[in-house]
Design a protein around this motif. Structure first.
Motif, PDB file in Angstrom:
ATOM      1  N   ALA A 176       8.961   0.788  12.345  1.00 28.21           N
ATOM      2  CA  ALA A 176       8.587   2.205  12.268  1.00 28.21           C
ATOM      3  C   ALA A 176       7.243   2.400  11.585  1.00 28.21           C
ATOM      4  O   ALA A 176       6.559   3.403  11.820  1.00 28.21           O
ATOM      5  N   PHE A 177       6.853   1.458  10.745  1.00 25.29           N
ATOM      6  CA  PHE A 177       5.613   1.577   9.982  1.00 25.29           C
ATOM      7  C   PHE A 177       4.401   1.046  10.747  1.00 25.29           C
ATOM      8  O   PHE A 177       3.260   1.220  10.296  1.00 25.29           O
ATOM      9  N   GLU A 178       4.610   0.420  11.876  1.00 29.46           N
ATOM     10  CA  GLU A 178       3.521  -0.256  12.588  1.00 29.46           C
ATOM     11  C   GLU A 178       2.370   0.661  12.974  1.00 29.46           C
ATOM     12  O   GLU A 178       1.235   0.211  13.118  1.00 29.46           O
ATOM     13  N   SER A 179       2.619   1.944  13.128  1.00 31.75           N
ATOM     14  CA  SER A 179       1.568   2.886  13.534  1.00 31.75           C
ATOM     15  C   SER A 179       0.767   3.437  12.356  1.00 31.75           C
ATOM     16  O   SER A 179      -0.146   4.244  12.553  1.00 31.75           O
ATOM     17  N   ALA A 180       1.088   3.021  11.119  1.00 27.04           N
ATOM     18  CA  ALA A 180       0.365   3.524   9.947  1.00 27.04           C
ATOM     19  C   ALA A 180      -1.094   3.072   9.993  1.00 27.04           C
ATOM     20  O   ALA A 180      -1.400   1.972  10.461  1.00 27.04           O
ATOM     21  N   PRO A 181      -2.017   3.893   9.500  1.00 27.00           N
ATOM     22  CA  PRO A 181      -3.434   3.509   9.487  1.00 27.00           C
ATOM     23  C   PRO A 181      -3.669   2.282   8.618  1.00 27.00           C
ATOM     24  O   PRO A 181      -2.885   1.982   7.717  1.00 27.00           O
ATOM     25  N   PRO A 182      -4.764   1.556   8.867  1.00 28.14           N
ATOM     26  CA  PRO A 182      -5.084   0.385   8.037  1.00 28.14           C
ATOM     27  C   PRO A 182      -5.225   0.768   6.565  1.00 28.14           C
ATOM     28  O   PRO A 182      -5.712   1.845   6.231  1.00 28.14           O
ATOM     29  N   GLY A 183      -4.806  -0.132   5.702  1.00 28.89           N
ATOM     30  CA  GLY A 183      -4.925   0.085   4.259  1.00 28.89           C
ATOM     31  C   GLY A 183      -3.656   0.582   3.610  1.00 28.89           C
ATOM     32  O   GLY A 183      -3.465   0.389   2.408  1.00 28.89           O
ATOM     33  N   TYR A 184      -2.809   1.258   4.390  1.00 25.84           N
ATOM     34  CA  TYR A 184      -1.534   1.722   3.850  1.00 25.84           C
ATOM     35  C   TYR A 184      -0.531   0.568   3.882  1.00 25.84           C
ATOM     36  O   TYR A 184      -0.614  -0.333   4.721  1.00 25.84           O
ATOM     37  N   MET A 185       0.422   0.589   2.949  1.00 21.77           N
ATOM     38  CA  MET A 185       1.288  -0.569   2.752  1.00 21.77           C
ATOM     39  C   MET A 185       2.763  -0.206   2.813  1.00 21.77           C
ATOM     40  O   MET A 185       3.162   0.908   2.489  1.00 21.77           O
ATOM     41  N   LEU A 186       3.562  -1.200   3.206  1.00 22.61           N
ATOM     42  CA  LEU A 186       5.020  -1.098   3.209  1.00 22.61           C
ATOM     43  C   LEU A 186       5.573  -2.280   2.426  1.00 22.61           C
ATOM     44  O   LEU A 186       5.206  -3.423   2.671  1.00 22.61           O
ATOM     45  N   PHE A 187       6.461  -1.978   1.468  1.00 22.35           N
ATOM     46  CA  PHE A 187       7.100  -3.015   0.671  1.00 22.35           C
ATOM     47  C   PHE A 187       8.548  -3.185   1.123  1.00 22.35           C
ATOM     48  O   PHE A 187       9.248  -2.209   1.396  1.00 22.35           O
ATOM     49  N   GLY A 188       9.013  -4.431   1.172  1.00 25.88           N
ATOM     50  CA  GLY A 188      10.420  -4.720   1.367  1.00 25.88           C
ATOM     51  C   GLY A 188      11.144  -4.745   0.039  1.00 25.88           C
ATOM     52  O   GLY A 188      10.522  -4.897  -1.018  1.00 25.88           O
ATOM     53  N   ILE A 189      12.475  -4.607   0.074  1.00 24.82           N
ATOM     54  CA  ILE A 189      13.270  -4.541  -1.153  1.00 24.82           C
ATOM     55  C   ILE A 189      14.370  -5.594  -1.114  1.00 24.82           C
ATOM     56  O   ILE A 189      15.258  -5.547  -0.259  1.00 24.82           O
ATOM     57  N   ALA A 190      14.316  -6.528  -2.057  1.00 23.95           N
ATOM     58  CA  ALA A 190      15.350  -7.557  -2.174  1.00 23.95           C
ATOM     59  C   ALA A 190      16.570  -6.981  -2.880  1.00 23.95           C
ATOM     60  O   ALA A 190      16.466  -6.439  -3.979  1.00 23.95           O
ATOM     61  N   GLN A 191      17.715  -7.101  -2.232  1.00 19.07           N
ATOM     62  CA  GLN A 191      18.984  -6.682  -2.818  1.00 19.07           C
ATOM     63  C   GLN A 191      19.851  -7.912  -3.061  1.00 19.07           C
ATOM     64  O   GLN A 191      19.369  -9.032  -3.002  1.00 19.07           O
ATOM     65  N   GLY A 192      21.104  -7.708  -3.375  1.00 11.38           N
ATOM     66  CA  GLY A 192      21.998  -8.832  -3.643  1.00 11.38           C
ATOM     67  C   GLY A 192      22.718  -8.753  -4.960  1.00 11.38           C
ATOM     68  O   GLY A 192      23.393  -9.703  -5.379  1.00 11.38           O
ATOM     69  N   GLY A 193      22.572  -7.601  -5.659  1.00 11.82           N
ATOM     70  CA  GLY A 193      23.329  -7.390  -6.880  1.00 11.82           C
ATOM     71  C   GLY A 193      23.100  -8.474  -7.912  1.00 11.82           C
ATOM     72  O   GLY A 193      21.966  -8.883  -8.169  1.00 11.82           O
ATOM     73  N   ASP A 194      24.188  -8.974  -8.495  1.00 12.38           N
ATOM     74  CA  ASP A 194      24.104  -9.995  -9.535  1.00 12.38           C
ATOM     75  C   ASP A 194      24.584 -11.351  -9.026  1.00 12.38           C
ATOM     76  O   ASP A 194      25.020 -12.206  -9.799  1.00 12.38           O
TER      77      ASP A 194
END
Length: 377
Positions: A176-194
């Motif tokens: 969904a983020f692929e159309s964002a203009p250059p320079g803007y960023m998307l971060f992934g989020i690591a889950q998994g509790g404890d």
């Protein structure tokens, strides 16, 4: 196809790192602490004071802003920076955590989370695609993938289900983020509790998908600090060295210092302003509760060596009076004092890493906190 990298690693000292993250709205020095402007405003403090305190980047909340005033309205008014008057870098969360924590009536499916607005009870659906759409309408420099956060303690089966769902949502968020203009960023989020093996699987899955930066989520949600730090130690070595690492929702100055020592670059938390509204100041010598009667006749400032005017000039007796009287000014002064302390701490951390003296700084800072508030002369 590899993603453009906007992060420059300047120096390391052990696992601690200092760097520079370039965004469309300016440069962010790391390690960085992001004050939280939940609904497009910093509670009890003006944007100019946030800027003067040294903050490079702030956080906005997708859940609250999509419900009021609405992402489309903000976009029509020029985006979140223009709308708020904060013209620097901004990160927005995905909204997923607030859905889980604020909405009692919610349903999680493979496609989306359906919930009732805490404002008017209206039914709202938030999918990974809609979360990214909202964040793009807001115009944030850094967007976060949609994820599901599980409060700890929790059953392993629940943690694993949410982690796997978050990985699938990470893939959809990236598309969904692929159309964002250059320079803007998307971060992934690591889950998994404890659960270490679930944290490993989540982190490796995110790296395989590929993001501009990586966050560690699902911590500071009820677990002891030792568990949080252990999970950072499990995840950080898996994440790419040349990408920023963000520990979400953290935390106390001690949490930040210890997380930096384990390789974290970015933080956010409501604690500076929330504690300020409740009469608590953060200082070089730990927390000071201005509600305590012992401050009523104390003419000293919180820290006479501070560069921040309110910290250096306001008498503890006056701050105590404001807090006990319920004066709004008390919350405002303590909020700015706390934001300024957090930013001073981050600058000192960056300087120590650059000089190769981070461990000495860490031990000295912890000793000052342990010493505690000094008695009146």
């Amino acid at each position: 196809m590899s993603l453009a990298n906007h992060f420059d690693l300047i120096a390391t000292d052990g696992a601690a790192r200092t760097g520079r993250l370039t965004t469309p709205h300016g440069m962010v020095r790391t390690p960085a602490f992001m004050p939280v402007g939940t609904a497009g405003a910093m509670k009890g403090i003006h944007w100019r004071e946030v800027r003067d305190a040294g903050a490079d980047i702030v956080l906005g909340n997708t859940y609250h802003l999509m419900l009021r005033p609405g992402a489309e309205r903000i976009a029509a008014l020029g985006g979140l920076q223009r709308f708020t008057g904060w013209n620097g870098p901004m990160l927005t969360d995905s909204g997923g955590f607030q859905v889980m924590s604020l909405s009692e009536l919610r349903k999680v499916t493979e496609n989306a989370v359906t919930f009732r607005s805490h404002l008017d009870g209206a039914k709202v659906e938030l999918s990974p695609e809609r979360s990214i759409e909202v964040q793009r309408l807001l115009g944030s420099d850094i967007a976060m993938q949609m994820d599901e956060c599980v409060r700890l303690p929790a059953e392993r089966a629940d943690i694993e289900r949410a982690m796997q769902l978050s990985l699938r949502w990470a893939e959809r968020s990236k598309r969904a983020f692929e159309s964002a203009p250059p320079g803007y960023m998307l971060f992934g989020i690591a889950q998994g509790g404890d659960v270490p093996e679930l944290r490993h699987a989540s982190a490796r899955g995110l790296v395989e998908i590929g993001f501009h930066g990586y966050a560690i989520g699902g911590l500071a949600v009820g677990e002891p600090q030792a568990v949080m730090l252990a999970m950072i130690e499990e995840v950080a070595p898996i994440l790419p060295e040349g990408r920023p690492r963000y520990l979400m929702g953290v935390g106390t100055p001690e949490d930040i210092l210890e997380a930096v020592a384990r390789g974290i670059d970015m933080f956010d938390c409501v604690m500076p302003t929330r504690n300020g509204r409740h009469g608590v100041a953060f200082t070089r010598f730990g927390q000071v509760n201005l509600r305590n009667a012992r401050h009523a006749d104390d003419p000293r400032p919180l820290d006479e060596e501070s560069e921040w005017p309110s910290t250096r000039d306001c008498a503890r007796a006056y701050l105590h009076h404001l807090v006990k009287s319920g004066e709004t000014l008390g919350a405002m002064l303590l909020s700015e004092i706390n934001v300024a302390y957090y930013q001073r701490l981050m600058q000192d951390i960056r300087d120590a890493i650059a000089r190769g003296t981070f461990e000495e700084f860490r031990q000295r800072t912890r000793a000052d906190w342990a010493r505690g508030d000094i008695a009146p002369r």
